[in-house]
Scaffold this motif. Structure first.
Motif, short mmCIF file in Angstrom:
data_model
loop_
_atom_site.label_atom_id
_atom_site.label_comp_id
_atom_site.label_asym_id
_atom_site.label_seq_id
_atom_site.Cartn_x
_atom_site.Cartn_y
_atom_site.Cartn_z
N LEU A 196 0.83 -1.21 0.00
CA LEU A 196 0.00 0.00 0.00
C LEU A 196 0.86 1.26 0.00
CD1 LEU A 196 -2.77 1.33 0.18
CD2 LEU A 196 -2.63 1.13 2.67
N THR A 197 1.86 1.31 0.88
CA THR A 197 2.70 2.50 0.94
C THR A 197 3.49 2.67 -0.35
OG1 THR A 197 4.40 1.15 2.05
CG2 THR A 197 2.95 2.49 3.44
N THR A 198 3.96 1.56 -0.94
CA THR A 198 4.68 1.65 -2.20
C THR A 198 3.75 2.14 -3.31
OG1 THR A 198 6.10 -0.18 -1.50
CG2 THR A 198 6.11 0.38 -3.84
N ALA A 199 2.51 1.63 -3.30
CA ALA A 199 1.55 2.06 -4.32
C ALA A 199 1.23 3.54 -4.18
CB ALA A 199 0.28 1.22 -4.21
N VAL A 200 1.03 3.99 -2.92
CA VAL A 200 0.75 5.42 -2.69
C VAL A 200 1.93 6.27 -3.13
CG1 VAL A 200 0.34 7.15 -0.91
CG2 VAL A 200 -0.89 4.99 -0.84
N ALA A 201 3.15 5.80 -2.78
CA ALA A 201 4.35 6.54 -3.19
C ALA A 201 4.49 6.55 -4.70
CB ALA A 201 5.59 5.91 -2.55
N ALA A 202 4.17 5.42 -5.34
CA ALA A 202 4.27 5.35 -6.80
C ALA A 202 3.30 6.33 -7.45
CB ALA A 202 4.00 3.93 -7.27
N VAL A 203 2.09 6.42 -6.90
CA VAL A 203 1.11 7.37 -7.44
C VAL A 203 1.60 8.80 -7.24
CG1 VAL A 203 -1.23 8.26 -7.15
CG2 VAL A 203 -0.84 5.80 -7.15
N ALA A 204 2.14 9.06 -6.04
CA ALA A 204 2.65 10.41 -5.77
C ALA A 204 3.81 10.75 -6.70
CB ALA A 204 3.10 10.50 -4.31
N VAL A 205 4.70 9.78 -6.90
CA VAL A 205 5.84 10.00 -7.81
C VAL A 205 5.34 10.23 -9.23
CG1 VAL A 205 7.80 8.83 -8.90
CG2 VAL A 205 7.55 8.80 -6.41
N LEU A 206 4.35 9.44 -9.65
CA LEU A 206 3.82 9.58 -11.01
C LEU A 206 3.17 10.95 -11.20
CD1 LEU A 206 3.20 8.31 -13.75
CD2 LEU A 206 1.10 7.37 -12.76
N VAL A 207 2.36 11.36 -10.23
CA VAL A 207 1.71 12.67 -10.33
C VAL A 207 2.76 13.78 -10.35
CG1 VAL A 207 0.21 14.30 -9.13
CG2 VAL A 207 -0.43 11.89 -9.29
N THR A 208 3.77 13.65 -9.45
CA THR A 208 4.84 14.65 -9.41
C THR A 208 5.60 14.69 -10.73
OG1 THR A 208 5.08 14.27 -7.04
CG2 THR A 208 6.91 15.36 -8.15
N ALA A 209 5.90 13.51 -11.27
CA ALA A 209 6.64 13.44 -12.53
C ALA A 209 5.84 14.07 -13.67
CB ALA A 209 6.98 11.98 -12.85
N LEU A 210 4.53 13.77 -13.72
CA LEU A 210 3.71 14.35 -14.79
C LEU A 210 3.65 15.87 -14.67
CD1 LEU A 210 0.74 11.81 -14.92
CD2 LEU A 210 2.56 12.11 -16.61
N PHE A 211 3.48 16.34 -13.45
CA PHE A 211 3.44 17.79 -13.24
C PHE A 211 4.78 18.43 -13.57
CE2 PHE A 211 4.01 21.50 -10.47
CZ PHE A 211 2.94 22.28 -10.86
N ALA A 212 5.85 17.79 -13.05
CA ALA A 212 7.19 18.34 -13.30
C ALA A 212 7.55 18.27 -14.77
CB ALA A 212 8.22 17.59 -12.45
N TRP A 213 7.11 17.20 -15.45
CA TRP A 213 7.44 17.01 -16.86
C TRP A 213 6.92 18.18 -17.70
CZ3 TRP A 213 10.56 13.04 -17.98
CH2 TRP A 213 10.81 12.75 -19.31
N ARG A 214 5.74 18.64 -17.34
CA ARG A 214 5.17 19.75 -18.08
C ARG A 214 5.75 21.09 -17.61
NH1 ARG A 214 -1.21 19.23 -18.71
NH2 ARG A 214 -0.69 20.85 -20.23
N THR A 215 6.04 21.19 -16.33
CA THR A 215 6.58 22.43 -15.79
C THR A 215 8.02 22.68 -16.24
OG1 THR A 215 5.17 22.13 -13.84
CG2 THR A 215 6.95 23.73 -13.66
N ILE A 216 8.79 21.59 -16.36
CA ILE A 216 10.20 21.72 -16.73
C ILE A 216 10.36 22.40 -18.09
CG2 ILE A 216 12.15 20.32 -17.51
CD1 ILE A 216 11.66 18.49 -15.12
N ARG A 217 9.47 22.09 -19.02
CA ARG A 217 9.56 22.67 -20.37
C ARG A 217 9.45 24.19 -20.31
NH1 ARG A 217 9.81 24.75 -24.65
NH2 ARG A 217 9.60 23.80 -26.72
N SER A 218 8.46 24.68 -19.55
CA SER A 218 8.30 26.13 -19.44
C SER A 218 9.44 26.75 -18.65
CB SER A 218 6.96 26.47 -18.80
OG SER A 218 6.87 25.91 -17.50
N THR A 219 9.94 26.02 -17.63
CA THR A 219 11.06 26.52 -16.84
C THR A 219 12.32 26.64 -17.70
OG1 THR A 219 10.15 25.50 -14.84
CG2 THR A 219 12.47 26.12 -14.79
N ALA A 220 12.55 25.61 -18.49
CA ALA A 220 13.73 25.63 -19.37
C ALA A 220 13.64 26.78 -20.37
CB ALA A 220 13.85 24.30 -20.09
#
Length: 460
Positions: free
Chosen positions: A17-41
């Motif tokens: 459960l904790t790994t799944a929650v962390a995986a979801v959090a990491v995935l959401v963070t990665a998706l958000f960061a993936w889009r934010t990084i482009r504008s930041t760059a």
């Protein structure tokens, strides 16, 4: 045979459960960061290009030389330059990108920023006005933004992976902290079910797990106490049965061996009858208690005049008390006291308390049955002039066989079930029964409170 489905272990479930929650959090963070990084760059590239343009705009005549020298030292990065003269003329490799609107803005002394196309390639455009008039424009391929974004995204993989690994490790530690006391509690529960007593579960871990350990420890103590009471009760039962059985057997053998003959036979018959009656009464109490404790026990409730019920009971018990030289007195209001209850069971409760009181009341002493109407229902009291009860007696008065075992050989005792029956009956009727060690007549005072409506009493 149906196969038993194996349940997942708590530790594994928590880790998963904790790994799944962390995986979801990491995935959401990665998706958000993936889009934010482009504008930041892109923002970083624009900022760098703008600062470079400001430096070069201070000496427009040397701008081309400065750019060529920079690219010679750092390597080519696709940056191109365009100079806008005071007349609006544009020269330099990036001249095709600079349109009329941007020229006008630069000649007006304002910065320009945007995107354009050069040779079919999208480029970043940053321009600043020159001190001597006109302006300077720098462009850089948009691919440089993509390259910078890829570098930033690549750097993001490691911390995200470490976060996921850390969450899994934290889940494993949490699972161990939760599972260890739970496993210990489960083992203790199994040992309790197998009959072991005196076990202790350490109260460790989270508050809920600690509470479970405390509950198991309390259960262990309660089971030990209950089993000790059962053993004491069984010993009391065996003693109560053994005494009349020994008497019956002795007289039966004497009659069979013709030791008792002639005029002695009627007396022997009376003794045998009395002992058999004791056995019947004891067995009857046992069966009555078992029926009262059954889940399907049913009450036949109706409107009952408790004053009339007490009057009928008084007629019977007055005669019985006269036979024992005990002074019986009934105290009742003399007008109907109506409540909804089971009249038969109320009479059974009253008779049980009166029989218990008559057994301990010496000749010449009073025995009182009192009724009082209350706002919530009716109050019945059975008071006697016997020896009364100590505070220790009051605490265990309604436990099966406790007072009988305590006073056997000291005063007249019954089967040890009468008060337990009274307590169970009062509870089933929605009421209560309590006892005082010494009442107005000097002996014990048992008080029964019955609600006007047992259904409403159970809901309240």
């Amino acid at each position: 045979m149906t196969p038993v489905r194996r349940r997942a272990a708590l530790a594994g479930s928590v880790v998963l459960l904790t790994t799944a929650v962390a995986a979801v959090a990491v995935l959401v963070t990665a998706l958000f960061a993936w889009r934010t990084i482009r504008s930041t760059a892109e923002s970083q590239e624009r900022d760098q290009l703008s600062r470079q343009a400001e430096v070069m705009a201070r000496t427009p005549a040397l701008a081309t030389l400065m750019l060529d020298r920079q690219q010679l030292i750092a390597g080519p990065n696709g940056t191109e330059l365009a100079l806008v003269g005071t007349t609006g003329a544009v020269q330099g490799p990036a001249a095709p990108v600079v349109g009329a609107a941007w020229r006008t803005t630069l000649l007006a002394g304002r910065d320009v920023s945007g995107t354009g196309f050069l040779d079919g390639q999208e480029v970043l455009v940053e321009g600043v006005p020159a001190r001597t008039g006109g302006g300077l424009v720098l462009i850089r391929p948009m691919s440089s933004v993509d390259e910078a974004a890829d570098r930033m995204r690549g750097a993001l993989v490691l911390p995200l992976g470490l976060g996921l690994s850390g969450a899994a490790l934290a889940g494993a530690l949490l699972a161990r902290r939760l599972a260890r006391p739970l496993v210990s509690a489960a083992r203790t529960a199994h040992r309790l079910s197998e009959g072991e007593r005196g076990l202790r579960v350490p109260a460790e871990g989270p508050a809920e797990v600690s509470e479970l350990a405390t509950a198991l420890n309390s259960l262990d103590a309660a089971l030990a106490h209950s089993e000790q009471r059962q053993r004491d009760f069984l010993m009391s039962v065996s003693h109560e049965i053994r005494t009349p059985l020994t008497t019956v057997r002795g007289y039966a053998e004497a009659l069979a061996d013709k030791v008792i003959t002639g005029d002695e036979v009627p007396e022997a018959g009376r003794i045998l009858g009395g002992e058999i009656e004791r056995l019947e009464r004891f067995v009857g109490d046992l069966l009555a208690l078992a029926r009262l404790e059954a889940d399907d026990f049913r009450l036949d409730t109706d409107e009952v005049d408790v004053d009339a019920l007490v009057a009928r009971a008084a007629t019977v018990w007055s005669a019985r008390c006269t036979g024992h030289d005990v002074v019986f007195r009934a105290e009742r209001p003399g007008h109907p006291v109506r409540i909804t209850t089971d009249g038969f069971r109320v009479r059974q409760l009253v008779d049980g308390l009166l029989e218990n009181a008559l057994r301990v009341t010496p000749a010449g002493r009073p025995l009182v049955l009192a009724l009082c109407q209350e706002d919530t229902g009716a109050r019945l009291e059975v008071r006697d002039g016997g020896p009364g009860l100590t505070e220790e007696d009051v605490a265990v008065a309604f436990e099966r066989g406790t007072l009988t075992a305590r006073y056997r050989g000291v005063r007249a005792v019954g089967s040890g079930l009468g008060l337990a029956l009274a307590h169970r009956l009062a509870t089933l009727l929605g009421g209560t029964v309590t006892v005082q060690g010494h009442g107005p007549e000097g002996g014990a005072c048992f008080t029964v409170r019955l609600p006007a409506d047992p259904g409403l009493s159970r809901l309240s």
